[in-house]
Design an enzyme around this catalytic site. Structure first.
Site, PDB file in Angstrom:
ATOM      1  N   LYS A   1       8.487  -7.696  -3.568  1.00 25.18           N
ATOM      2  CA  LYS A   1       8.659  -9.070  -3.085  1.00 25.18           C
ATOM      3  C   LYS A   1       7.821 -10.032  -3.929  1.00 25.18           C
ATOM      4  O   LYS A   1       8.037 -10.128  -5.106  1.00 25.18           O
ATOM      5  CB  LYS A   1       8.317  -9.120  -1.598  1.00 25.18           C
ATOM      6  CG  LYS A   1       8.934  -7.960  -0.786  1.00 25.18           C
ATOM      7  CD  LYS A   1      10.443  -8.005  -0.721  1.00 25.18           C
ATOM      8  CE  LYS A   1      11.056  -6.713  -0.185  1.00 25.18           C
ATOM      9  NZ  LYS A   1      10.570  -6.271   1.106  1.00 25.18           N
TER      10      LYS A   1
ATOM     11  N   ARG B   1       3.999  11.919 -13.118  1.00 28.07           N
ATOM     12  CA  ARG B   1       4.097  11.904 -11.646  1.00 28.07           C
ATOM     13  C   ARG B   1       2.711  11.808 -11.005  1.00 28.07           C
ATOM     14  O   ARG B   1       2.534  11.217  -9.951  1.00 28.07           O
ATOM     15  CB  ARG B   1       4.854  13.142 -11.127  1.00 28.07           C
ATOM     16  CG  ARG B   1       4.868  13.230  -9.608  1.00 28.07           C
ATOM     17  CD  ARG B   1       6.024  14.048  -9.027  1.00 28.07           C
ATOM     18  NE  ARG B   1       6.332  15.241  -9.770  1.00 28.07           N
ATOM     19  CZ  ARG B   1       5.561  16.334  -9.839  1.00 28.07           C
ATOM     20  NH1 ARG B   1       4.426  16.397  -9.186  1.00 28.07           N
ATOM     21  NH2 ARG B   1       5.944  17.368 -10.558  1.00 28.07           N
TER      22      ARG B   1
ATOM     23  N   TYR C   1       9.038  -4.460   9.648  1.00 27.57           N
ATOM     24  CA  TYR C   1      10.141  -4.368   8.698  1.00 27.57           C
ATOM     25  C   TYR C   1      11.097  -3.240   9.121  1.00 27.57           C
ATOM     26  O   TYR C   1      10.657  -2.150   9.500  1.00 27.57           O
ATOM     27  CB  TYR C   1       9.555  -4.096   7.305  1.00 27.57           C
ATOM     28  CG  TYR C   1      10.572  -3.930   6.234  1.00 27.57           C
ATOM     29  CD1 TYR C   1      11.294  -5.024   5.753  1.00 27.57           C
ATOM     30  CD2 TYR C   1      10.841  -2.678   5.688  1.00 27.57           C
ATOM     31  CE1 TYR C   1      12.249  -4.863   4.765  1.00 27.57           C
ATOM     32  CE2 TYR C   1      11.784  -2.514   4.697  1.00 27.57           C
ATOM     33  CZ  TYR C   1      12.488  -3.611   4.237  1.00 27.57           C
ATOM     34  OH  TYR C   1      13.424  -3.452   3.265  1.00 27.57           O
TER      35      TYR C   1
ATOM     36  N   ASP D   1       0.406  -4.569   6.747  1.00 22.66           N
ATOM     37  CA  ASP D   1       1.415  -4.818   5.720  1.00 22.66           C
ATOM     38  C   ASP D   1       1.294  -6.293   5.337  1.00 22.66           C
ATOM     39  O   ASP D   1       1.638  -7.182   6.118  1.00 22.66           O
ATOM     40  CB  ASP D   1       2.801  -4.486   6.286  1.00 22.66           C
ATOM     41  CG  ASP D   1       3.917  -4.674   5.259  1.00 22.66           C
ATOM     42  OD1 ASP D   1       3.739  -5.471   4.327  1.00 22.66           O
ATOM     43  OD2 ASP D   1       4.982  -4.044   5.426  1.00 22.66           O
TER      44      ASP D   1
HETATM   45  C1  LIG Z   1      10.544  -4.997   1.760  1.00 26.88           C
HETATM   46  C2  LIG Z   1       9.467  -4.683   2.698  1.00 26.88           C
HETATM   47  C3  LIG Z   1       9.010  -3.370   2.871  1.00 26.88           C
HETATM   48  C4  LIG Z   1       9.627  -2.195   2.161  1.00 26.88           C
HETATM   49  O1  LIG Z   1       9.433  -2.273   0.791  1.00 26.88           O
HETATM   50  P1  LIG Z   1      10.447  -1.636  -0.300  1.00 26.88           P
HETATM   51  O2  LIG Z   1       9.764  -1.975  -1.576  1.00 26.88           O
HETATM   52  O3  LIG Z   1      11.779  -2.285  -0.120  1.00 26.88           O
HETATM   53  O4  LIG Z   1      10.489  -0.175  -0.004  1.00 26.88           O
HETATM   54  C5  LIG Z   1       7.967  -3.148   3.751  1.00 26.88           C
HETATM   55  N1  LIG Z   1       7.411  -4.171   4.442  1.00 26.88           N
HETATM   56  C6  LIG Z   1       7.833  -5.439   4.304  1.00 26.88           C
HETATM   57  C7  LIG Z   1       7.188  -6.516   5.115  1.00 26.88           C
HETATM   58  C8  LIG Z   1       8.875  -5.740   3.434  1.00 26.88           C
HETATM   59  O5  LIG Z   1       9.300  -7.003   3.331  1.00 26.88           O
END
Ligand SMILES: *Cc1c(COP(=O)(O)O)cnc(C)c1O
Length: 379
Positions: free
Chosen positions: A195, A47, A98, A170
């Site tokens: 992603k 962890r 998001y 982000d």
């Molecule tokens: C999918 C996504 C998130 C969240 O990520 P997870 O891995 O699903 O928790 C945050 N920001 C953007 C732009 C995303 O596409």
């Protein structure tokens, strides 16, 4: 070292013990100690840390041209640690983030005293104008989801810093191959490695990347203290995915650009949203701050029933949420990714039932174009 070399070599040295060219998966909970409180290496309990976390962190930091990275269980796990480390200072952001990020801020952290200003607009002057005495951070995404608006990252960073406010970007949609927010002045970069970075729709993960060593220590602390750590295997999968990131981003972009231009020709379509189109609102800023325009294309049909029939007719685009995998996906944001946003708010963001978002994969370009043409023709 160039990005494709970093992606293959940094954090991916052959194993010292056996020579295994690929670093092994350290699928272990705990690490034996030689004496009480004396672990063999820096690791004692997964962890808190694991060699597969560290390997991936090295690659991610190198790709963003930054000193440090911390990996998490998911993009939202990373955001959770970022908010906790930000403390109680006010966060300025926009509604164009998001959906899960919006929910985390408004349905969770708001109840724990995290003050937030969430704007309808996201131009730099609005973001900077919203700064109050207790504002500590600005959070943005660029390109935004699903309309691919572009925010001038350099302008926001510069003005925010003048007021003693820091910026987190982000970078999930662009990836470090197409955009390096830290180079543009951001303090922290966030990724959902779920992603493009993982890239194969088989893993959920997140990361925070920064040059600031004290922030890195806080992110490590909150990962361990809250328990938003990833699994060793998931990190290994993302490390493996990253090796082809440069190649994949090239293919995504090549296909997405062709599809955007193809869609632009159709009379059934009111608008095509793709930063690579000269008609796009943010095209000039995108050219300035990005090395490419990415793999997401959104399109607004004349009416919702056309959108509905189009997504059902496509053969190679699976109807699914998420994005950034090798396979093409399509969704209707108003009914899927953005369904939890109240209708009047959604419409203000331009997310109506005639809007379709396509995450263009790396299949053959002609096959994808043929698929899109056939679906349009059937309407
Ligand atoms: C999918 C996504 C998130 C969240 O990520 P997870 O891995 O699903 O928790 C945050 N920001 C953007 C732009 C995303 O596409």
């Amino acid at each position: 070292m160039k990005p494709s070399t970093k992606a293959v070599h940094v954090g991916q040295e052959p194993d010292g013990l056996t020579g295994s060219v690929i670093p092994p998966i350290y699928q272990t909970t705990t690490f034996a100690q030689t004496a009480p409180g004396k672990p063999v290496s820096e690791f004692d309990y997964t962890r808190a840390g694991n060699p597969n976390f560290t390997n991936l962190e090295k690659t991610l930091a190198a790709l963003e041209d930054a000193r440090h990275a911390t990996v998490f269980s998911s993009g939202l796990g990373a955001l959770t640690s970022w908010v906790l480390a930000a403390g109680k200072g006010r966060i300025v952001t926009t509604k164009n983030i998001y959906g899960g990020t919006f929910r985390l801020l408004t349905a969770v952290f708001k109840n724990y005293g995290v003050e937030q200003t969430i704007l309808d607009r996201h131009e730099p002057e609005h973001l900077i104008g919203a700064i109050k005495k207790n504002t500590k951070w600005i959070l943005i995404e660029s390109p935004t989801n699903p309309l691919l608006d572009i925010i001038d990252i350099r302008a926001v960073a510069k003005e925010a810093h003048k007021k003693g406010v820091r910026l987190i970007v982000d970078n999930t949609f662009a990836t470090p191959i197409l955009q390096k927010p830290i180079e543009l002045g951001a303090d922290v970069v966030l990724h959902s490695t779920t992603k493009y970075l993982g890239g194969h729709s088989d893993v959920v993960g997140g990361a925070l990347i920064t040059n600031d060593g004290s922030l890195k220590n806080e992110y490590d602390f909150f990962r361990k203290a809250v328990g938003v750590n990833p699994s060793p295997f998931d990190c290994w999968l993302v490390s493996r995915g990253l090796k082809t990131l440069v190649l994949r981003m090239g293919a995504h972009e090549n296909n997405a650009g062709a599809i955007a231009h193809e869609l632009k020709k159709s009379k059934l379509i009111r608008d095509v949203y793709y930063p690579g189109l000269t008609s796009h609102q943010g095209h000039d800023t995108a050219k300035k701050q990005m090395n490419g325009f990415g793999g997401i294309v959104s399109v607004r049909f004349q009416n919702p029933s056309q959108a509905d029939r189009f997504v059902r007719k496509l053969k190679f685009f699976s109807l699914a949420e998420s994005l950034g995998g090798v396979e093409s996906l399509v969704c209707i944001p108003s009914k899927m990714t953005h369904a939890s946003i109240p209708e009047n708010e959604r419409l203000k963001l331009g997310v109506d039932d005639a809007l379709v978002r396509m995450s263009v994969g790396i299949e053959d370009k002609e096959d994808l174009l043929e698929d899109v043409r056939a679906a349009l023709k059937s309407l």
